[in-house]
Write a protein that holds these residues in place. Sequence first.
Motif, PDB file in Angstrom:
ATOM      1  N   ALA A 112      -4.926 -54.916  47.175  1.00 25.44           N
ATOM      2  CA  ALA A 112      -5.495 -54.780  45.834  1.00 25.44           C
ATOM      3  C   ALA A 112      -4.951 -53.524  45.180  1.00 25.44           C
ATOM      4  O   ALA A 112      -4.774 -52.497  45.816  1.00 25.44           O
ATOM      5  CB  ALA A 112      -7.008 -54.731  45.918  1.00 25.44           C
ATOM      6  N   GLU A 113      -4.660 -53.620  43.879  1.00 30.16           N
ATOM      7  CA  GLU A 113      -4.127 -52.479  43.131  1.00 30.16           C
ATOM      8  C   GLU A 113      -5.009 -52.255  41.912  1.00 30.16           C
ATOM      9  O   GLU A 113      -5.429 -53.199  41.253  1.00 30.16           O
ATOM     10  CB  GLU A 113      -2.690 -52.758  42.691  1.00 30.16           C
ATOM     11  N   GLU A 114      -5.268 -50.988  41.596  1.00 37.25           N
ATOM     12  CA  GLU A 114      -6.087 -50.660  40.444  1.00 37.25           C
ATOM     13  C   GLU A 114      -5.235 -50.062  39.340  1.00 37.25           C
ATOM     14  O   GLU A 114      -4.191 -49.462  39.601  1.00 37.25           O
ATOM     15  CB  GLU A 114      -7.202 -49.665  40.831  1.00 37.25           C
ATOM     16  N   TYR A 115      -5.732 -50.235  38.091  1.00 36.01           N
ATOM     17  CA  TYR A 115      -5.031 -49.682  36.930  1.00 36.01           C
ATOM     18  C   TYR A 115      -6.072 -49.023  36.030  1.00 36.01           C
ATOM     19  O   TYR A 115      -7.148 -49.581  35.795  1.00 36.01           O
ATOM     20  CB  TYR A 115      -4.303 -50.792  36.163  1.00 36.01           C
TER      21      TYR A 115
ATOM     22  N   TRP B 191     -10.858 -61.185  38.295  1.00 38.86           N
ATOM     23  CA  TRP B 191     -10.891 -60.143  39.325  1.00 38.86           C
ATOM     24  C   TRP B 191     -11.835 -58.994  38.956  1.00 38.86           C
ATOM     25  O   TRP B 191     -12.334 -58.283  39.808  1.00 38.86           O
ATOM     26  CB  TRP B 191      -9.493 -59.578  39.560  1.00 38.86           C
ATOM     27  N   ASN B 192     -12.051 -58.810  37.624  1.00 38.22           N
ATOM     28  CA  ASN B 192     -12.864 -57.681  37.172  1.00 38.22           C
ATOM     29  C   ASN B 192     -14.191 -58.102  36.551  1.00 38.22           C
ATOM     30  O   ASN B 192     -14.888 -57.296  35.934  1.00 38.22           O
ATOM     31  CB  ASN B 192     -12.068 -56.843  36.166  1.00 38.22           C
TER      32      ASN B 192
ATOM     33  N   LYS C 162     -11.394 -48.714  35.026  1.00 39.88           N
ATOM     34  CA  LYS C 162     -10.615 -49.100  36.198  1.00 39.88           C
ATOM     35  C   LYS C 162     -10.548 -50.618  36.280  1.00 39.88           C
ATOM     36  O   LYS C 162     -11.579 -51.296  36.259  1.00 39.88           O
ATOM     37  CB  LYS C 162     -11.246 -48.539  37.485  1.00 39.88           C
TER      38      LYS C 162
ATOM     39  N   THR D  94      -8.847 -53.966  38.444  1.00 40.07           N
ATOM     40  CA  THR D  94      -8.088 -54.511  39.575  1.00 40.07           C
ATOM     41  C   THR D  94      -7.001 -55.407  39.011  1.00 40.07           C
ATOM     42  O   THR D  94      -7.280 -56.324  38.225  1.00 40.07           O
ATOM     43  CB  THR D  94      -9.002 -55.317  40.504  1.00 40.07           C
TER      44      THR D  94
ATOM     45  N   THR E  97      -4.462 -56.865  41.039  1.00 40.49           N
ATOM     46  CA  THR E  97      -3.928 -57.819  42.021  1.00 40.49           C
ATOM     47  C   THR E  97      -5.118 -58.519  42.658  1.00 40.49           C
ATOM     48  O   THR E  97      -6.255 -58.050  42.566  1.00 40.49           O
ATOM     49  CB  THR E  97      -3.098 -57.116  43.110  1.00 40.49           C
TER      50      THR E  97
ATOM     51  N   ASN F 152      -7.601 -60.152  45.702  1.00 39.43           N
ATOM     52  CA  ASN F 152      -8.206 -59.565  46.897  1.00 39.43           C
ATOM     53  C   ASN F 152      -7.344 -59.798  48.114  1.00 39.43           C
ATOM     54  O   ASN F 152      -6.518 -60.703  48.170  1.00 39.43           O
ATOM     55  CB  ASN F 152      -9.592 -60.170  47.143  1.00 39.43           C
TER      56      ASN F 152
END
Length: 281
Positions: free
Chosen positions: A24-27, A52-53, A65, A67, A69, A71
């Motif tokens: 998982a990647e956060e932005y 995802w969010n 924040k 996500t 990508t 899980n």
Amino acid sequence: MKKSVFSLAATAALTGAFATSVSAEEYTVDKGDTLWGISNDKNVTVDQLKKWNNLNSNLIVPNQKLTVTGNSESTVETSKTYTVKSGDTLYGISQKYNITVDQLMAWNNLSSTLIHPGDQFAVKAQAASAPAPEKAEAPAPAPEPAQEEAPAPEPEKKEAPEAEPVNTTTEAEQSSEQSSSNDVVKEFTAEATAYTANCTGCSGVTATGIDLNANPNQKVIAVDPDVIPLGSKVYVEGYGVAIAGDTGGAIDGNRIDVYMPNRQDALNFGRQEVTVKVLSE
């Protein structure tokens, strides 16, 4: 329309899905960011970002924040070909596989966005290297019916000149009106009634000696001599030019009685206010 498609063997070898571990990647949202811009930058769809969010709308705020990508241990679609279904569009397919319409068209040698159910397209760049016999072109669409030429506009009709109003004023009224601007001695509003010479006890002769029975077309009015001198020429609105040739017991002040040869006409005249102009000799 020519398209590169894949043989059944190639399709079987290239099509499939497998599970893979995805970190998982956060932005962090910057000022001016949109879900659409972030989805393009991260090569995902807006729907994926919202899912995802847990977003119910496209509204995002700075420093939020997100996500970007899936899980861990999620299933990733790795199909290399796609069979077109009814209602599909190149745009919809491109969104499903996170690619662009231009990529789809380039990988499959498409010169048009027109597609048909049953067509198979490469949806990964490396899959385009397996050519197959060309598929028969779909029949050309029926030509559109020729458009009928619009009828020529009708020439603009010129409006007919307005007809001049018909002058219904009697000669006597015209003559009085023509002279009234210069020859009016007195002008006032009077209460007018009508009378006839044909009545019980009536001699038919006026106070000035005019025999109305012998001269039924003579225009005569009864007046108060203190207001209109007997013998004066008078213009009465709606009656014409007449002679002030008679008097009456009820004729007092600004009252006049107009003579009419027909009894019914006299009754129909009733009682009304009229403009009276006393004319010079």
